[in-house]
Motif scaffolding. Structure first.
Motif, PDB file in Angstrom:
ATOM      1  N   GLY A   1      30.691  55.077  29.606  1.00  0.00           N
ATOM      2  CA  GLY A   1      31.298  54.414  28.375  1.00  0.00           C
ATOM      3  C   GLY A   1      32.711  53.740  28.452  1.00  0.00           C
ATOM      4  N   ALA A   2      32.860  54.506  28.795  1.00  0.00           N
ATOM      5  CA  ALA A   2      34.340  53.819  28.862  1.00  0.00           C
ATOM      6  C   ALA A   2      34.879  53.068  29.834  1.00  0.00           C
ATOM      7  N   GLN A   3      34.283  52.926  30.753  1.00  0.00           N
ATOM      8  CA  GLN A   3      34.639  52.152  31.861  1.00  0.00           C
ATOM      9  C   GLN A   3      35.111  50.360  31.886  1.00  0.00           C
ATOM     10  N   MET A   4      35.691  50.192  32.865  1.00  0.00           N
ATOM     11  CA  MET A   4      36.615  49.077  32.555  1.00  0.00           C
ATOM     12  C   MET A   4      35.810  47.829  33.129  1.00  0.00           C
ATOM     13  N   ARG A   5      35.244  46.249  31.909  1.00  0.00           N
ATOM     14  CA  ARG A   5      34.489  45.407  32.535  1.00  0.00           C
ATOM     15  C   ARG A   5      35.591  44.380  33.027  1.00  0.00           C
ATOM     16  N   LEU A   6      34.848  43.794  33.935  1.00  0.00           N
ATOM     17  CA  LEU A   6      35.492  42.214  34.272  1.00  0.00           C
ATOM     18  C   LEU A   6      34.333  41.325  34.444  1.00  0.00           C
ATOM     19  N   THR A   7      35.356  39.807  34.290  1.00  0.00           N
ATOM     20  CA  THR A   7      34.343  39.090  34.411  1.00  0.00           C
ATOM     21  C   THR A   7      34.795  38.897  36.004  1.00  0.00           C
ATOM     22  N   ILE A   8      33.625  37.720  37.149  1.00  0.00           N
ATOM     23  CA  ILE A   8      34.051  37.421  38.021  1.00  0.00           C
ATOM     24  C   ILE A   8      34.131  35.744  37.930  1.00  0.00           C
ATOM     25  N   ASP A   9      35.370  35.640  38.170  1.00  0.00           N
ATOM     26  CA  ASP A   9      36.247  34.460  37.862  1.00  0.00           C
ATOM     27  C   ASP A   9      35.897  33.248  39.403  1.00  0.00           C
ATOM     28  N   GLN A  10      35.942  33.723  41.022  1.00  0.00           N
ATOM     29  CA  GLN A  10      35.618  33.354  41.763  1.00  0.00           C
ATOM     30  C   GLN A  10      35.135  34.212  42.917  1.00  0.00           C
ATOM     31  N   LEU A  11      34.185  34.043  43.546  1.00  0.00           N
ATOM     32  CA  LEU A  11      33.968  34.803  44.981  1.00  0.00           C
ATOM     33  C   LEU A  11      34.833  33.368  46.273  1.00  0.00           C
ATOM     34  N   LEU A  12      35.994  34.139  46.725  1.00  0.00           N
ATOM     35  CA  LEU A  12      36.066  33.333  47.950  1.00  0.00           C
ATOM     36  C   LEU A  12      35.943  34.438  49.399  1.00  0.00           C
ATOM     37  N   PRO A  13      35.492  33.790  50.135  1.00  0.00           N
ATOM     38  CA  PRO A  13      35.104  33.589  51.631  1.00  0.00           C
ATOM     39  C   PRO A  13      36.247  33.015  52.338  1.00  0.00           C
ATOM     40  N   LEU A  14      37.343  34.290  53.364  1.00  0.00           N
ATOM     41  CA  LEU A  14      37.925  33.966  54.046  1.00  0.00           C
ATOM     42  C   LEU A  14      37.696  34.787  55.066  1.00  0.00           C
ATOM     43  N   GLY A  15      37.409  34.040  56.185  1.00  0.00           N
ATOM     44  CA  GLY A  15      36.804  34.335  57.481  1.00  0.00           C
ATOM     45  C   GLY A  15      35.917  35.368  57.756  1.00  0.00           C
ATOM     46  N   GLY A  16      36.323  36.675  57.570  1.00  0.00           N
ATOM     47  CA  GLY A  16      34.902  37.480  57.293  1.00  0.00           C
ATOM     48  C   GLY A  16      35.331  38.543  55.895  1.00  0.00           C
ATOM     49  N   ASP A  17      36.260  37.951  55.230  1.00  0.00           N
ATOM     50  CA  ASP A  17      36.056  39.221  53.840  1.00  0.00           C
ATOM     51  C   ASP A  17      36.493  38.081  53.404  1.00  0.00           C
ATOM     52  N   VAL A  18      36.028  38.686  52.132  1.00  0.00           N
ATOM     53  CA  VAL A  18      36.181  38.065  50.442  1.00  0.00           C
ATOM     54  C   VAL A  18      37.449  38.169  49.254  1.00  0.00           C
ATOM     55  N   LEU A  19      37.504  37.328  49.004  1.00  0.00           N
ATOM     56  CA  LEU A  19      38.500  37.796  48.197  1.00  0.00           C
ATOM     57  C   LEU A  19      37.746  37.729  46.737  1.00  0.00           C
ATOM     58  N   VAL A  20      37.757  38.803  45.779  1.00  0.00           N
ATOM     59  CA  VAL A  20      37.287  38.581  44.356  1.00  0.00           C
ATOM     60  C   VAL A  20      38.396  38.691  43.094  1.00  0.00           C
ATOM     61  N   VAL A  21      38.214  36.949  42.503  1.00  0.00           N
ATOM     62  CA  VAL A  21      38.850  37.024  41.025  1.00  0.00           C
ATOM     63  C   VAL A  21      38.025  37.431  40.328  1.00  0.00           C
ATOM     64  N   ALA A  22      38.940  37.980  39.558  1.00  0.00           N
ATOM     65  CA  ALA A  22      38.385  39.107  38.377  1.00  0.00           C
ATOM     66  C   ALA A  22      39.278  38.841  37.320  1.00  0.00           C
ATOM     67  N   THR A  23      38.504  38.613  35.557  1.00  0.00           N
ATOM     68  CA  THR A  23      39.509  39.300  34.450  1.00  0.00           C
ATOM     69  C   THR A  23      39.349  40.162  34.082  1.00  0.00           C
ATOM     70  N   PRO A  24      39.751  40.657  33.134  1.00  0.00           N
ATOM     71  CA  PRO A  24      39.589  42.282  32.042  1.00  0.00           C
ATOM     72  C   PRO A  24      39.042  41.783  31.305  1.00  0.00           C
ATOM     73  N   GLU A  25      38.030  41.969  30.627  1.00  0.00           N
ATOM     74  CA  GLU A  25      37.388  41.387  30.268  1.00  0.00           C
ATOM     75  C   GLU A  25      38.565  41.638  28.216  1.00  0.00           C
ATOM     76  N   SER A  26      38.740  42.978  28.652  1.00  0.00           N
ATOM     77  CA  SER A  26      40.189  43.187  27.102  1.00  0.00           C
ATOM     78  C   SER A  26      40.925  42.227  27.244  1.00  0.00           C
ATOM     79  N   ALA A  27      41.513  41.612  28.546  1.00  0.00           N
ATOM     80  CA  ALA A  27      43.063  40.603  28.398  1.00  0.00           C
ATOM     81  C   ALA A  27      42.854  39.955  27.400  1.00  0.00           C
ATOM     82  N   VAL A  28      43.832  39.652  26.793  1.00  0.00           N
ATOM     83  CA  VAL A  28      44.227  38.169  25.850  1.00  0.00           C
ATOM     84  C   VAL A  28      44.436  37.310  27.168  1.00  0.00           C
ATOM     85  N   HIS A  29      43.410  36.064  26.255  1.00  0.00           N
ATOM     86  CA  HIS A  29      44.010  34.852  26.191  1.00  0.00           C
ATOM     87  C   HIS A  29      44.055  33.830  25.597  1.00  0.00           C
TER      88      HIS A  29
END
Length: 339
Positions: A311-339
């Protein structure tokens, strides 16, 4: 509408602003134009406790020389008394007839200068070259919005969440494209932060490299922790002088970095430091480089972040999934982050 002379003066003001130091205070430039549109004075903010740009420009003029003039300023004149007096009042006293500025001051205390000027009968035009003004002050505006520097945490991991093999070896989990992406993002940061454990174990250079050469822009290396460092460590060869913090008070470290004008902070790790920033809610963006490989063992990319139950897990919003060769970059924002 702003006149051609006022637009040219604003461009000059933006240029003058860059002469001031980047810090917790904004870089601001000002140009005073005569009634005929000629430049009669210039100024910029030289740092905390010094006259603001408008007052600096006015100081170069004889008494009453600014009466009927136009003040062109890159940031809305402030309307509060801090280490210096309110710039709006200085402009009213000087007798200027018109004030042109680029962007509104976002501060709760500092804002309201335009309103004060209008109440004194001064013609005010805001939003002139606003895009250029925002581009100049974007790092400072971020600090004002968050109350601290913007923090990005980066790590590379296997598909099963490991940052290294059981023996501690980690070069390389991800491929060349992912590593190049990391270095490009490093070059966009003001500071790159590691813990003493990672520095001692891996001896990273903490530079931003473009292949075999260095990017022109290099982040300031920052080391957090109390373990002594070898004088042979690669960090001492960095183009920027390293900053060492023998403390685990991460908020205090960020406060100091903001004072130094280091507004975009890139956390390289290791897992203990990255997890500490996450646990304290000091992360605005995550970069997880995931390689299609399995490692197993105890070397997790992230350790304890204060989640005791699902119940205390840190939820994220996925902003981008970027293929980089054979790898994948996940760009995410914590839902608790202040913007």
């Amino acid at each position: 509408m702003a006149t051609p002379a006022e637009i040219a003066a604003m461009r000059r003001g933006l240029e003058l602003a860059t002469r001031g130091p980047a810090s917790r205070n904004p870089q601001v430039g000002a140009v005073i134009l005569s009634a005929s549109g000629d430049v009669i004075a210039e100024g910029w903010h030289r740092g905390a406790g010094t006259p603001h740009a408008e007052v600096d420009a006015l100081s170069h003029l004889p008494a009453d020389a600014a009466r009927g003039a136009t003040a062109v300023v890159t940031l809305e004149p402030c309307n509060h008394t801090g280490r210096t007096g309110p710039c709006a009042e200085a402009l009213v006293t000087a007798g200027v007839a018109r004030v042109v500025y680029a962007i509104d001051d976002p501060g709760d205390r500092e804002a309201g200068g335009a309103r004060r000027l209008r109440s004194a009968g001064i013609d005010v035009e805001g939003g002139v070259l606003a895009d250029e003004g925002h581009a100049l002050l974007d790092p400072w505006l971020t600090v004002r919005r968050l109350g601290r520097p913007h923090v990005t945490v980066k790590w590379a991991q296997s598909l099963d969440g490991r940052a290294a093999a059981a023996d501690g070896s980690s070069q390389w989990i991800t491929g060349a494209q992912a590593r190049h992406d990391v270095h490009r993002r490093r070059s966009e940061a003001d500071a790159i932060v590691v813990g003493t454990g990672t520095l001692i174990a891996d001896d990273p250079a903490l530079t931003a490299r473009n292949g075999d050469t260095l990017f022109a822009r290099q982040p300031v290396p920052v080391v957090i922790g109390t373990r002594p460092l070898s004088r042979d460590a690669k960090i001492w060869q960095h183009p920027q002088e390293p900053l060492l913090f023998a403390t685990y008070d991460l908020a205090a470290v960020l406060d100091e970095l903001a004072d130094r004008g280091l507004h975009r902070v890139f956390i390289e790790g290791g897992p203990t430091l990255a997890s500490a920033f996450l646990a304290q809610g000091l992360v605005d963006r995550l970069l997880a480089y995931i390689a299609p490989t399995l490692i197993g063992g105890p070397r997790h990319a992230i350790t304890d972040i204060g989640v005791a139950s699902i119940g205390a897990q840190m939820r994220l919003t996925i902003d981008q999934l970027l293929p980089l060769g054979g790898d994948v970059l996940v760009v995410a924002t914590p839902e608790s982050a202040v913007h």
